[in-house]
Design an enzyme around this catalytic site. Structure first.
Site, PDB file in Angstrom:
ATOM      1  N   HIS A 124       4.369   6.041  11.693  1.00  0.00           N
ATOM      2  CA  HIS A 124       3.958   5.895  10.289  1.00  0.00           C
ATOM      3  C   HIS A 124       3.022   7.083  10.025  1.00  0.00           C
ATOM      4  O   HIS A 124       1.802   6.947   9.977  1.00  0.00           O
ATOM      5  CB  HIS A 124       3.230   4.560  10.122  1.00  0.00           C
ATOM      6  CG  HIS A 124       3.018   4.132   8.700  1.00  0.00           C
ATOM      7  ND1 HIS A 124       3.214   4.960   7.616  1.00  0.00           N
ATOM      8  CD2 HIS A 124       2.627   2.933   8.180  1.00  0.00           C
ATOM      9  CE1 HIS A 124       2.949   4.295   6.504  1.00  0.00           C
ATOM     10  NE2 HIS A 124       2.594   3.066   6.822  1.00  0.00           N
ATOM     11  N   ARG A 162      11.140   3.731   4.166  1.00  0.00           N
ATOM     12  CA  ARG A 162      10.593   2.748   5.116  1.00  0.00           C
ATOM     13  C   ARG A 162      11.767   1.904   5.587  1.00  0.00           C
ATOM     14  O   ARG A 162      12.591   1.449   4.783  1.00  0.00           O
ATOM     15  CB  ARG A 162       9.561   1.855   4.449  1.00  0.00           C
ATOM     16  CG  ARG A 162       9.306   0.615   5.301  1.00  0.00           C
ATOM     17  CD  ARG A 162       8.053  -0.093   4.981  1.00  0.00           C
ATOM     18  NE  ARG A 162       6.891   0.737   5.228  1.00  0.00           N
ATOM     19  CZ  ARG A 162       5.642   0.271   5.188  1.00  0.00           C
ATOM     20  NH1 ARG A 162       5.429  -0.999   4.918  1.00  0.00           N
ATOM     21  NH2 ARG A 162       4.626   1.063   5.413  1.00  0.00           N
ATOM     22  N   ARG A 193       0.805  -1.223   0.000  1.00  0.00           N
ATOM     23  CA  ARG A 193       0.000   0.000   0.000  1.00  0.00           C
ATOM     24  C   ARG A 193       0.839   1.275   0.000  1.00  0.00           C
ATOM     25  O   ARG A 193       0.687   2.135  -0.855  1.00  0.00           O
ATOM     26  CB  ARG A 193      -0.906   0.061   1.240  1.00  0.00           C
ATOM     27  CG  ARG A 193      -2.194  -0.684   1.121  1.00  0.00           C
ATOM     28  CD  ARG A 193      -2.619  -1.178   2.475  1.00  0.00           C
ATOM     29  NE  ARG A 193      -1.779  -2.318   2.782  1.00  0.00           N
ATOM     30  CZ  ARG A 193      -2.126  -3.572   2.515  1.00  0.00           C
ATOM     31  NH1 ARG A 193      -3.296  -3.831   2.006  1.00  0.00           N
ATOM     32  NH2 ARG A 193      -1.297  -4.570   2.748  1.00  0.00           N
ATOM     33  N   THR A 194       1.734   1.401   0.981  1.00  0.00           N
ATOM     34  CA  THR A 194       2.428   2.683   1.162  1.00  0.00           C
ATOM     35  C   THR A 194       3.329   2.993  -0.033  1.00  0.00           C
ATOM     36  O   THR A 194       3.331   4.107  -0.549  1.00  0.00           O
ATOM     37  CB  THR A 194       3.249   2.660   2.470  1.00  0.00           C
ATOM     38  OG1 THR A 194       2.386   2.265   3.538  1.00  0.00           O
ATOM     39  CG2 THR A 194       3.833   4.019   2.782  1.00  0.00           C
ATOM     40  N   LYS A 215      24.960  -5.340   0.375  1.00  0.00           N
ATOM     41  CA  LYS A 215      26.412  -5.539   0.227  1.00  0.00           C
ATOM     42  C   LYS A 215      27.160  -4.958   1.420  1.00  0.00           C
ATOM     43  O   LYS A 215      28.377  -4.898   1.427  1.00  0.00           O
ATOM     44  CB  LYS A 215      26.916  -4.855  -1.047  1.00  0.00           C
ATOM     45  CG  LYS A 215      26.353  -5.426  -2.323  1.00  0.00           C
ATOM     46  CD  LYS A 215      27.002  -4.707  -3.509  1.00  0.00           C
ATOM     47  CE  LYS A 215      26.470  -5.209  -4.832  1.00  0.00           C
ATOM     48  NZ  LYS A 215      26.926  -4.361  -5.941  1.00  0.00           N
TER      49      LYS A 215
HETATM   50  N1  ASP Z   1       1.126  -1.484   6.894  1.00  0.00           N
HETATM   51  C1  ASP Z   1       1.251  -1.025   8.254  1.00  0.00           C
HETATM   52  C2  ASP Z   1       2.695  -0.734   8.592  1.00  0.00           C
HETATM   53  O1  ASP Z   1       3.537  -0.788   7.730  1.00  0.00           O
HETATM   54  C3  ASP Z   1       0.624  -1.939   9.246  1.00  0.00           C
HETATM   55  C4  ASP Z   1       1.167  -3.329   9.278  1.00  0.00           C
HETATM   56  O2  ASP Z   1       2.133  -3.668   8.594  1.00  0.00           O
HETATM   57  O3  ASP Z   1       0.594  -4.118  10.043  1.00  0.00           O
HETATM   58  O4  ASP Z   1       2.983  -0.437   9.734  1.00  0.00           O
END
Ligand code: ASP
Length: 316
Positions: free
Chosen positions: A136, A108, A58-59, A86
């Site tokens: 987040h 991320r 999603r993100t 590496k």
């Molecule tokens: N997608 C959300 C996160 O990256 C929630 C999850 O992974 O449970 O934190």
């Protein structure tokens, strides 16, 4: 949000510290991008790097679509294809990317604090796409936007956040955001999955945040029920006896949902463990807004990118 190349750069590293006014301004800006047909050339000629060092559907896709709808070029880097495998340090990766003059880096990372490290070593705007169990921020903003659309407000709501709170950056960012704007938050999960001191989450908003191990108590009169995924990847030890027991005690099914207000909405940041934290009939039922959260995520990320990058002159 105006700045120039010489003005201080603005990042989005966490919700903690944002004022209610700043949050509402971002939500108002996102509202303008809700129509999926809305495109612009506000970021034409700009480059956004998606540096995703932990899995994401999603993100990552949402940031990519948001940047492209604003006319930016997007470069995606995943852990397995980066020089981090590496042995390159995160600082060296940040410096290397910086040398190519990206306008924004969305990161991320499995470690809390990684976006702050990248921000110290780049001129690009840095946006936290989820760091460890810390924060987040864009998830909390899209959750708030979804609540505001469905409930007409984000203040004065009773929000139950249920599940693996201890390992959830989503719970942390939501707790900061919701208590800042004046909603009541109840964190609920097995004692082993509640953070040690909930004051450490929202020290500045006493009275607005409570914790309980009773799901019935948490759901009572809730306007919003936010279910969290059990984060096996962050659990080095066993935090509950079995998945079956977890489902029985903390899973949301139609019967349990009746404790919440009749018009309560059910949220989940995804990915959903179907049949564990939410039963399929609730996940796909009339009170679920899970896919609306996904849709609203693009608008929120367009607003964040536009606000932080679109108003900034290119780095030289
Ligand atoms: N997608 C959300 C996160 O990256 C929630 C999850 O992974 O449970 O934190």
């Amino acid at each position: 949000m105006t700045s120039t190349a010489t003005a201080p750069r603005r990042d989005l590293l966490q919700i903690r510290g944002l004022s209610a006014g700043e949050i509402v301004t971002l939500l108002d800006a996102a509202t303008k991008w809700l129509d999926p047909a809305s495109v612009s050339d506000r970021l034409a000629g700009r480059t956004v790097i998606n540096l995703f060092l932990e899995p994401s559907t999603r993100t990552r896709v949402s940031f990519e679509i948001a940047a492209k709808r604003l006319g930016a070029s997007v470069v995606n880097i995943a852990a397995a294809s980066s020089s981090l495998v590496k042995g390159e340090t995160l600082v060296d990766t940040a410096r290397t990317l910086d040398a190519m003059h990206p306008d924004a880096i969305v990161i991320r990372h499995p470690s809390s604090g990684a976006p702050q490290i990248v921000a110290r070593h780049t001129r690009a705007v840095v946006i936290n796409g989820g760091d460890g169990a810390h924060e987040h921020p864009t998830q909390a903003l899209l959750d708030a936007l979804t609540m505001r659309i469905r409930k007409g407000r984000i203040d004065g709501l009773r929000v139950a956040i249920v599940g693996d709170v201890r390992h959830s950056r989503v719970a942390r960012s939501n707790a900061h955001l919701l208590t800042t704007v004046g909603s009541d938050v109840v964190l609920c999960g097995p004692r082993s999955l509640l953070p040690e001191g909930i004051e450490s989450i929202v020290g500045e908003a006493p009275g607005k945040l409570h914790a309980t191990s009773s799901i019935d108590e948490a759901l009572e009169g809730a306007d919003v029920v936010m279910m969290l995924r059990v984060q096996h990847e962050r659990q080095q030890e066993s935090f509950f006896p079995s998945i079956g027991e977890y489902r029985t005690r903390y899973g949301l099914d139609a019967e349990r949902l009746r404790r919440a207000k009749p018009d309560a909405i059910v949220m989940h940041p995804g990915p959903v463990n179907r049949g564990v934290e939410v039963s399929p009939d609730v996940a796909d039922g009339p009170q679920s807004v899970i896919l609306e959260q996904v849709a609203n995520g693009v608008a929120v990320r367009m607003a964040v990118l536009d606000g932080l990058v679109g108003t900034r002159k290119t780095t030289d």
